[in-house]
Design a protein around this motif. Sequence first.
Motif, PDB file in Angstrom:
ATOM      1  N   VAL A   1       0.840  -1.197   0.000  1.00 27.62           N
ATOM      2  CA  VAL A   1       0.000   0.000   0.000  1.00 27.62           C
ATOM      3  C   VAL A   1       0.879   1.252   0.000  1.00 27.62           C
ATOM      4  N   ILE A   2       1.951   1.210   0.788  1.00 32.60           N
ATOM      5  CA  ILE A   2       2.857   2.360   0.816  1.00 32.60           C
ATOM      6  C   ILE A   2       3.480   2.563  -0.554  1.00 32.60           C
ATOM      7  N   ASN A   3       3.828   1.467  -1.183  1.00 33.99           N
ATOM      8  CA  ASN A   3       4.398   1.543  -2.518  1.00 33.99           C
ATOM      9  C   ASN A   3       3.387   2.147  -3.503  1.00 33.99           C
ATOM     10  N   LEU A   4       2.147   1.681  -3.390  1.00 34.42           N
ATOM     11  CA  LEU A   4       1.081   2.211  -4.248  1.00 34.42           C
ATOM     12  C   LEU A   4       0.860   3.703  -3.981  1.00 34.42           C
ATOM     13  N   ALA A   5       0.797   4.047  -2.711  1.00 33.81           N
ATOM     14  CA  ALA A   5       0.518   5.433  -2.329  1.00 33.81           C
ATOM     15  C   ALA A   5       1.643   6.379  -2.746  1.00 33.81           C
ATOM     16  N   SER A   6       2.849   5.828  -2.891  1.00 36.31           N
ATOM     17  CA  SER A   6       3.990   6.673  -3.258  1.00 36.31           C
ATOM     18  C   SER A   6       3.890   7.155  -4.697  1.00 36.31           C
TER      19      SER A   6
ATOM     20  N   TYR B   1       1.388   8.614  -6.032  1.00 33.70           N
ATOM     21  CA  TYR B   1       0.422   9.689  -6.213  1.00 33.70           C
ATOM     22  C   TYR B   1       0.637  10.772  -5.183  1.00 33.70           C
ATOM     23  N   THR B   2       0.536  12.020  -5.601  1.00 32.59           N
ATOM     24  CA  THR B   2       0.748  13.098  -4.641  1.00 32.59           C
ATOM     25  C   THR B   2      -0.581  13.578  -4.066  1.00 32.59           C
TER      26      THR B   2
END
Lengths: 400, 400
Positions: free
Chosen positions: B137-142, B144-145
């Motif tokens: 999830v952290i990887n995914l969230a990274s 997008y700003t």
Amino acid sequence: MDIMDTSAESVRFALRGAVQIFSEESLQQRLTSGKQLKIKLGADPSRPDLHLGHTVILRRLKALQNMGHEIIFIIGDFTGMIGDPSGKSKTRPKLTLEQTRENGESYMQQVAKILDTQKAKIVYNSEWLNKMNFADVINLASKYTLARTLERDDFTNRFRENQPISLHELLYPLAQGYDSVAIQADVEVGGTDQTFNLLVGRELQRDYGQTPQEVITFPLLVGLDGKEKMSKSLDNYIGIAEPPAVMYEKAMKIPDTILLDYFILTTDIPEEEAKTAMQQDIIAAHKIYAAEIVKMYHGEPAVAAAMERYKTVASGAIPQNMQVVEIPLADYAEKGNKIGLLDLIRITGLAPSNAEARRLVQGKGIKINNETATDFQAQLDCQNLVLSKGKNKFVQVNFT
Amino acid sequence: MDIMDTSAESVRFALRGAVQIFSEESLQQRLTSGKQLKIKLGADPSRPDLHLGHTVILRRLKALQNMGHEIIFIIGDFTGMIGDPSGKSKTRPKLTLEQTRENGESYMQQVAKILDTQKAKIVYNSEWLNKMNFADVINLASKYTLARTLERDDFTNRFRENQPISLHELLYPLAQGYDSVAIQADVEVGGTDQTFNLLVGRELQRDYGQTPQEVITFPLLVGLDGKEKMSKSLDNYIGIAEPPAVMYEKAMKIPDTILLDYFILTTDIPEEEAKTAMQQDIIAAHKIYAAEIVKMYHGEPAVAAAMERYKTVASGAIPQNMQVVEIPLADYAEKGNKIGLLDLIRITGLAPSNAEARRLVQGKGIKINNETATDFQAQLDCQNLVLSKGKNKFVQVNFT
């Protein structure tokens, strides 16, 4: 279980130097309840070389440990393993599980110089954070609003200045805060720069039905430059593993204006005593501080030698206790018992290469028997001599 | 594999009514390449009753399916199972896996009235989203700003108005966008209210090294009130499972100003033909539309009866084709062959309770043989009669 120390004096000592407490009243209550508390410290294992800056909090933890409380070190290996997936931060390289564990162990070995690590608990937050799935993360994220998150100073500034904030960065404070939920912390301590994260932990505990932890923040120790927070990368630090003489000399360089902070935050010397010493004689006060630090990390016997060495160096003379390098004379018989200056500098370890040795000589940084060397091409007679670099590195060279 | 239809006419028909296309050029290229494309539709299984508003996009998907492309329905069971953990939204109750699957099946049964669900693919996004852990999830969230996320209209407004936005809400668009990555979508279609989410999918695919999907948005059909988007909860809808007569009558009520949209978005009737009809005679145009809709969902034979019924009701007379309720005369022999009006209303299903039946009579909403009933305590002779509620609910009551 040990009998808990709940005396007002011990409480005061444990909180020495604290900047903010959330909340003062309930912390006092808990510390005097006679119940053993779980005290949390989030440790960053990616920079394991401890300096006096780190000891500010560790010494408070020691005091709390002495009162009978349980200190829990949370090694943040979870974020360490992820690194910065956006690749924007160079200070957060991706670490393997092994690297993180090694860093964690090295960190704790150094912590052992300050408090009893056998009695403390060491946990890795990947234990619980790695088990969370997307649904758990959504549940966790639902406990916190964007507005609250943006109150963190660095986010506020970046958001105002239209600098990009990746969404994953908003999740890190939640992960750190969740650590408090996972270990059911009673108290969390940290530097003033961590206030926001510590309070997230406090609020998340409430959301998860736990009694919110007390939060205590301590100042960031200013480094030898008198400006920036002490850090290895700024080279304004006193490392707790540095040799006594280095420690003593660096301590003598602490700017007068921040010496009192060093007394309060890094020693047990009472504040009033330090103040009086500083008012009477600021140089003598520096010496008291320097001697205290050397004693703390190297023992009483190391103090006299460190002081002696400092005096000698300060007076420009050659100190007595110096490194000795022996060079077999036979090696230079063929060359007419001559040795090149650059070779000598390299062999004694004052420079890693001839090129660096040349730069040192050209920069007037090398002395032979206390006289500055000027010719880097010089061929010296193979006679015993004292070679020195800068003000405090001396080598006795003996040809045998 | 079927031979792909790449004709310009079919492409134009598939895109009929589209509002925005990202990007037009590359979509045209892909649709005429002869390669079968994966066309994604994110379906919300929590509201499974389909109405004409839903058919706007489903009919475009049918056209794309007819061209040979693969339609993939993504049932968003992942978010359905989570619900809204902050408890702020009442429209998103937490569903069990079974409820979500049932909703998904009911949804697809209705979709089958529009396109060939045997040829389509149905997937549940919990398949991949449930497998993601915190690090994923952290990887995914990274990718997008925050700034990009806040560009979404509803976030922008709430943020400006200081209304709380929970952090988990920022994760939903990423989860939906990741669906495109998981199925490697070539094209995603959706309503104009979904534009932001559809574009997130496009950008995430780029970040994950895929060719970004083409995005096509279609208008939200305005409901019978001429104002709001068609929805069941606003009761401004025409359901595709409603009886022919109801459908016909509702279609006659569509405001003139939006009838052309209904022609374009919900039928195959060419735009020019619809315009001409509307210019010549707006009532006749309504009838053409109403007949077309009934034909589409109930077949040609149902049209004549629905028209006839509409005419009769409109003229205030009792229609021929009405529901018949038979009541055993024997049941009322003891009561002297009399039946209470309220009992009759309840037995015929015009009201669920005597209390509601009384309210209907008091509100002048009930007629007996086309005459308004006034006395709710009336005892009627057990003779065949026509009971009616409002303008269009008629029941033939036969005592047998």
